[in-house]
Write a protein that holds these residues in place. Structure first.
Motif, PDB file in Angstrom:
ATOM      1  N   VAL A 226     -29.815 -62.333  27.871  1.00 15.37           N
ATOM      2  CA  VAL A 226     -30.865 -62.901  28.699  1.00 15.37           C
ATOM      3  C   VAL A 226     -30.990 -62.068  29.973  1.00 15.37           C
ATOM      4  O   VAL A 226     -30.007 -61.842  30.687  1.00 15.37           O
ATOM      5  CB  VAL A 226     -30.551 -64.374  29.044  1.00 15.37           C
ATOM      6  N   ILE A 227     -32.209 -61.585  30.227  1.00 16.30           N
ATOM      7  CA  ILE A 227     -32.471 -60.755  31.401  1.00 16.30           C
ATOM      8  C   ILE A 227     -32.925 -61.653  32.542  1.00 16.30           C
ATOM      9  O   ILE A 227     -33.926 -62.360  32.427  1.00 16.30           O
ATOM     10  CB  ILE A 227     -33.559 -59.697  31.089  1.00 16.30           C
ATOM     11  N   ARG A 228     -32.171 -61.633  33.626  1.00 15.92           N
ATOM     12  CA  ARG A 228     -32.469 -62.503  34.769  1.00 15.92           C
ATOM     13  C   ARG A 228     -33.789 -62.118  35.427  1.00 15.92           C
ATOM     14  O   ARG A 228     -34.219 -60.975  35.385  1.00 15.92           O
ATOM     15  CB  ARG A 228     -31.335 -62.406  35.803  1.00 15.92           C
ATOM     16  N   ASN A 229     -34.402 -63.110  36.068  1.00 18.35           N
ATOM     17  CA  ASN A 229     -35.615 -62.895  36.869  1.00 18.35           C
ATOM     18  C   ASN A 229     -36.725 -62.188  36.093  1.00 18.35           C
ATOM     19  O   ASN A 229     -37.379 -61.270  36.605  1.00 18.35           O
ATOM     20  CB  ASN A 229     -35.282 -62.083  38.134  1.00 18.35           C
ATOM     21  N   ALA A 230     -36.919 -62.593  34.841  1.00 15.57           N
ATOM     22  CA  ALA A 230     -37.942 -61.951  34.016  1.00 15.57           C
ATOM     23  C   ALA A 230     -38.494 -62.962  33.018  1.00 15.57           C
ATOM     24  O   ALA A 230     -37.822 -63.907  32.622  1.00 15.57           O
ATOM     25  CB  ALA A 230     -37.362 -60.747  33.272  1.00 15.57           C
ATOM     26  N   GLY A 231     -39.737 -62.706  32.601  1.00 13.35           N
ATOM     27  CA  GLY A 231     -40.367 -63.477  31.546  1.00 13.35           C
ATOM     28  C   GLY A 231     -40.440 -62.653  30.273  1.00 13.35           C
ATOM     29  O   GLY A 231     -39.486 -61.949  29.912  1.00 13.35           O
ATOM     30  N   HIS A 232     -41.588 -62.698  29.593  1.00 10.53           N
ATOM     31  CA  HIS A 232     -41.715 -62.052  28.281  1.00 10.53           C
ATOM     32  C   HIS A 232     -41.585 -60.534  28.369  1.00 10.53           C
ATOM     33  O   HIS A 232     -41.010 -59.919  27.478  1.00 10.53           O
ATOM     34  CB  HIS A 232     -43.056 -62.440  27.656  1.00 10.53           C
ATOM     35  N   ASN A 233     -42.129 -59.940  29.415  1.00  8.86           N
ATOM     36  CA  ASN A 233     -42.079 -58.476  29.551  1.00  8.86           C
ATOM     37  C   ASN A 233     -40.911 -58.099  30.467  1.00  8.86           C
ATOM     38  O   ASN A 233     -41.089 -57.617  31.583  1.00  8.86           O
ATOM     39  CB  ASN A 233     -43.411 -57.965  30.113  1.00  8.86           C
ATOM     40  N   ALA A 234     -39.701 -58.302  29.952  1.00 12.84           N
ATOM     41  CA  ALA A 234     -38.510 -58.185  30.793  1.00 12.84           C
ATOM     42  C   ALA A 234     -38.297 -56.766  31.308  1.00 12.84           C
ATOM     43  O   ALA A 234     -37.886 -56.570  32.457  1.00 12.84           O
ATOM     44  CB  ALA A 234     -37.278 -58.645  30.021  1.00 12.84           C
ATOM     45  N   HIS A 235     -38.549 -55.754  30.482  1.00 16.56           N
ATOM     46  CA  HIS A 235     -38.267 -54.381  30.931  1.00 16.56           C
ATOM     47  C   HIS A 235     -39.232 -53.924  32.022  1.00 16.56           C
ATOM     48  O   HIS A 235     -38.947 -52.980  32.740  1.00 16.56           O
ATOM     49  CB  HIS A 235     -38.307 -53.398  29.752  1.00 16.56           C
ATOM     50  N   ARG A 236     -40.365 -54.595  32.145  1.00 17.93           N
ATOM     51  CA  ARG A 236     -41.296 -54.287  33.238  1.00 17.93           C
ATOM     52  C   ARG A 236     -40.965 -55.116  34.481  1.00 17.93           C
ATOM     53  O   ARG A 236     -41.024 -54.617  35.599  1.00 17.93           O
ATOM     54  CB  ARG A 236     -42.732 -54.546  32.788  1.00 17.93           C
ATOM     55  N   GLU A 237     -40.595 -56.381  34.272  1.00 16.48           N
ATOM     56  CA  GLU A 237     -40.334 -57.273  35.393  1.00 16.48           C
ATOM     57  C   GLU A 237     -38.954 -57.042  36.019  1.00 16.48           C
ATOM     58  O   GLU A 237     -38.774 -57.260  37.214  1.00 16.48           O
ATOM     59  CB  GLU A 237     -40.472 -58.722  34.940  1.00 16.48           C
ATOM     60  N   ASN A 238     -37.996 -56.617  35.208  1.00 14.35           N
ATOM     61  CA  ASN A 238     -36.645 -56.340  35.722  1.00 14.35           C
ATOM     62  C   ASN A 238     -36.044 -55.148  34.972  1.00 14.35           C
ATOM     63  O   ASN A 238     -35.127 -55.316  34.166  1.00 14.35           O
ATOM     64  CB  ASN A 238     -35.745 -57.573  35.579  1.00 14.35           C
TER      65      ASN A 238
END
Length: 252
Positions: A226-238
């Motif tokens: 689970v990638i913190r502080n992110a939604g569906h587009n995790a690699h862009r958001e975090n």
């Protein structure tokens, strides 16, 4: 025929990292993550209908897998990890289930393993058909304004949503529509059983605010991160969070 891609070379004794973007993205989508791994050679692919592969059309996932296989061979890539987001994750899972030669492992971020009922497939076929019609006939900025209002993108703030709309509106609506229909979830088989009996490492990533795909990850009984502080587009958001996660996976 091969897909357009950008290659950056690393050390010869490391496997390649082959990155597959999501719907309406292109080969640049994963670079903020991939360039954190200079020891690995990296290949960033433009999927059919996107970026430098916009003029390549396919009739389904088998065509995409063939193109991916041909592209890897053209670069003499014999050992590699597939790293895919959303549509790219589904392409990666489909290809991996077809015994793609040289595959060292699979990392999927927010990719759907497949629908499980005919009713779900029918609903998805209708939904994707409506979106495809809009991509073909309406200004892309208007379509993407609505696209990013879908529940799966609910974690985006206004600035993030506007940035994505501006970026995605540079696409070709006709080729996006064709790829959306050719690789719809409605025509993708349910891959859960095949992925359960896999012989390669498989890791699943999703943003902590991506409730739908966190639930899917739990269903699949694979190691999930689970990638913190992110939604569906995790690699862009975090991107830093995804880099840390990918580093842990590759160290194993």
């Amino acid at each position: 025929m091969i897909l357009h891609a950008q290659a950056n070379t690393g050390q010869v004794d490391f496997p390649w990292l082959v990155f597959l973007h999501g719907f309406s993205g292109d080969c640049r989508e994963w670079q903020a993550v991939g360039e954190a791994f200079p020891e690995f050679s990296r290949l960033y692919i433009d999927l059919p209908g996107h970026g430098g592969s916009a003029d390549i059309s396919v009739s389904g996932f088998d065509d995409v897998s063939d193109l991916l296989r041909n592209t890897l061979l053209s670069y003499n890539i014999l050992n590699y990890w597939l790293v895919g987001y959303s549509l790219g994750g589904r392409v990666a899972m489909m290809a991996a289930c077809q015994a793609l030669p040289g595959l060292c492992g699979l990392v999927v971020e927010g990719g759907h393993p497949g629908l499980q009922s005919e009713n779900e497939r029918t609903q998805r076929r209708l939904s994707d058909g409506r979106w495809a019609a809009r991509f073909r006939t309406e200004p892309l900025r208007e379509v993407f304004n609505d696209w990013y209002q879908q529940p799966v993108f609910s974690s985006l703030n206004v600035a993030q949503r506007e940035a994505l709309v501006g970026m995605r509106s540079q696409n070709n609506g006709q080729t996006l529509a064709a790829m959306l229909e050719a690789t719809s979830l409605a025509v993708q088989p349910d891959l859960r059983a095949q992925l359960t009996t896999r012989t390669f490492p498989f890791y699943y990533l999703c943003g902590e605010r991506d409730d739908k795909f966190r639930a899917l990850a739990m269903e699949m009984s694979v190691p999930n991160h689970v990638i913190r502080n992110a939604g569906h587009n995790a690699h862009r958001e975090n991107p830093a969070g995804v880099v840390d996660c990918l580093a842990q996976i590759l160290r194993r």
